[in-house]
Motif scaffolding. Structure first.
Motif, PDB file in Angstrom:
ATOM      1  N   THR A   1       0.848  -1.193   0.000  1.00  0.00           N
ATOM      2  CA  THR A   1       0.000   0.000   0.000  1.00  0.00           C
ATOM      3  C   THR A   1       0.883   1.242   0.000  1.00  0.00           C
ATOM      4  OG1 THR A   1      -0.124  -0.018   2.407  1.00  0.00           O
ATOM      5  CG2 THR A   1      -1.862  -1.200   1.225  1.00  0.00           C
ATOM      6  N   SER A   2       0.243   2.420   0.099  1.00  0.00           N
ATOM      7  CA  SER A   2       0.976   3.690   0.085  1.00  0.00           C
ATOM      8  C   SER A   2       2.150   3.676   1.056  1.00  0.00           C
ATOM      9  CB  SER A   2       0.049   4.842   0.457  1.00  0.00           C
ATOM     10  OG  SER A   2      -0.936   4.979  -0.532  1.00  0.00           O
ATOM     11  N   ASN A   3       3.274   4.212   0.611  1.00  0.00           N
ATOM     12  CA  ASN A   3       4.540   4.303   1.347  1.00  0.00           C
ATOM     13  C   ASN A   3       5.232   2.949   1.526  1.00  0.00           C
ATOM     14  OD1 ASN A   3       4.388   7.113   1.675  1.00  0.00           O
ATOM     15  ND2 ASN A   3       3.014   6.848   3.412  1.00  0.00           N
ATOM     16  N   GLY A   4       4.750   1.911   0.884  1.00  0.00           N
ATOM     17  CA  GLY A   4       5.415   0.604   0.923  1.00  0.00           C
ATOM     18  C   GLY A   4       6.353   0.454  -0.265  1.00  0.00           C
ATOM     19  N   MET A   5       7.307  -0.449  -0.135  1.00  0.00           N
ATOM     20  CA  MET A   5       8.217  -0.682  -1.240  1.00  0.00           C
ATOM     21  C   MET A   5       8.578  -2.152  -1.343  1.00  0.00           C
ATOM     22  SD  MET A   5      11.636   1.135   0.320  1.00  0.00           S
ATOM     23  CE  MET A   5      12.689   0.653  -1.010  1.00  0.00           C
ATOM     24  N   PHE A   6       9.025  -2.570  -2.513  1.00  0.00           N
ATOM     25  CA  PHE A   6       9.455  -3.949  -2.705  1.00  0.00           C
ATOM     26  C   PHE A   6      10.534  -3.996  -3.776  1.00  0.00           C
ATOM     27  CE2 PHE A   6       5.991  -3.329  -5.668  1.00  0.00           C
ATOM     28  CZ  PHE A   6       6.367  -4.025  -6.809  1.00  0.00           C
ATOM     29  N   MET A   7      11.274  -5.102  -3.788  1.00  0.00           N
ATOM     30  CA  MET A   7      12.370  -5.280  -4.725  1.00  0.00           C
ATOM     31  C   MET A   7      12.127  -6.532  -5.572  1.00  0.00           C
ATOM     32  SD  MET A   7      16.434  -5.645  -3.984  1.00  0.00           S
ATOM     33  CE  MET A   7      16.617  -7.390  -3.738  1.00  0.00           C
ATOM     34  N   VAL A   8      12.492  -6.445  -6.831  1.00  0.00           N
ATOM     35  CA  VAL A   8      12.476  -7.602  -7.725  1.00  0.00           C
ATOM     36  C   VAL A   8      13.936  -7.879  -8.084  1.00  0.00           C
ATOM     37  CG1 VAL A   8      11.678  -8.557  -9.909  1.00  0.00           C
ATOM     38  CG2 VAL A   8      10.242  -6.908  -8.663  1.00  0.00           C
ATOM     39  N   PRO A   9      14.542  -8.918  -7.467  1.00  0.00           N
ATOM     40  CA  PRO A   9      15.942  -9.229  -7.790  1.00  0.00           C
ATOM     41  C   PRO A   9      16.084  -9.700  -9.236  1.00  0.00           C
ATOM     42  CG  PRO A   9      15.253 -10.328  -5.762  1.00  0.00           C
ATOM     43  CD  PRO A   9      14.025  -9.782  -6.424  1.00  0.00           C
ATOM     44  N   ARG A  10      17.244  -9.485  -9.808  1.00  0.00           N
ATOM     45  CA  ARG A  10      17.447  -9.894 -11.205  1.00  0.00           C
ATOM     46  C   ARG A  10      17.220 -11.394 -11.366  1.00  0.00           C
ATOM     47  NH1 ARG A  10      23.312  -9.037 -10.155  1.00  0.00           N
ATOM     48  NH2 ARG A  10      24.191 -11.112 -10.200  1.00  0.00           N
ATOM     49  N   GLY A  11      16.748 -11.747 -12.546  1.00  0.00           N
ATOM     50  CA  GLY A  11      16.491 -13.145 -12.851  1.00  0.00           C
ATOM     51  C   GLY A  11      15.108 -13.626 -12.452  1.00  0.00           C
TER      52      GLY A  11
END
Length: 142
Positions: A40-50
């Motif tokens: 939701t708002s102010n949240g973040m996430f990462m998608v690692p390569r591959g």
């Protein structure tokens, strides 16, 4: 990036990129590889390569995401055929970020480079002892 109500970003492979997403407004369901979660708002996430990822807007308003992307540089591009192994473009001289070598005082002005900026300060020439002028010339932003 903006995802409309009910909209989605289809499954995409990250390949040799790593992505960081920040949710500015709204809420999304995210799937990275086999893991599903809600941001939701102010949240973040990462998608690692591959990895593969999928983003779907699950709220009743438009969702706004900010993202940054970093790409892995292949090893073959890290090795430069140029002398010294530098990846610096040929138009940039190797000494462009170093302090210039001093020449004898009688032949040239002394210039001191500021390592934080590209501006420099020019020192005045020494004149005879009767001169009252002792001002230097400042080049660049203050």
């Amino acid at each position: 990036m903006s995802i409309p109500v009910g909209g989605k970003k289809p499954t995409k492979g990250a390949r040799d990129n790593t992505y960081i997403f920040y949710c500015v407004e709204g809420a999304v369901r995210v799937v990275v590889h086999r893991t599903s979660f809600i941001i939701t708002s102010n949240g973040m996430f990462m998608v690692p390569r591959g990895n593969h990822y999928y983003i779907e807007n699950i709220c009743d308003r438009e969702c706004k995401l900010f993202f940054a992307q970093a790409r892995k540089v292949p090893e073959r591009l890290l090795q430069s055929p140029r002398k010294g192994g530098s990846l610096r473009p040929p138009s940039v001289p190797a000494t462009s970020r170093t302090t210039p070598k001093a020449t004898p005082k009688s032949k040239a002005k002394q210039v001191a480079a500021d390592p934080r900026t590209t501006s420099s300060v020019q020192k005045p020439k020494k004149k005879n002892k009767t001169s009252t002028s002792n001002r230097g010339l400042l080049i660049g932003p203050l």
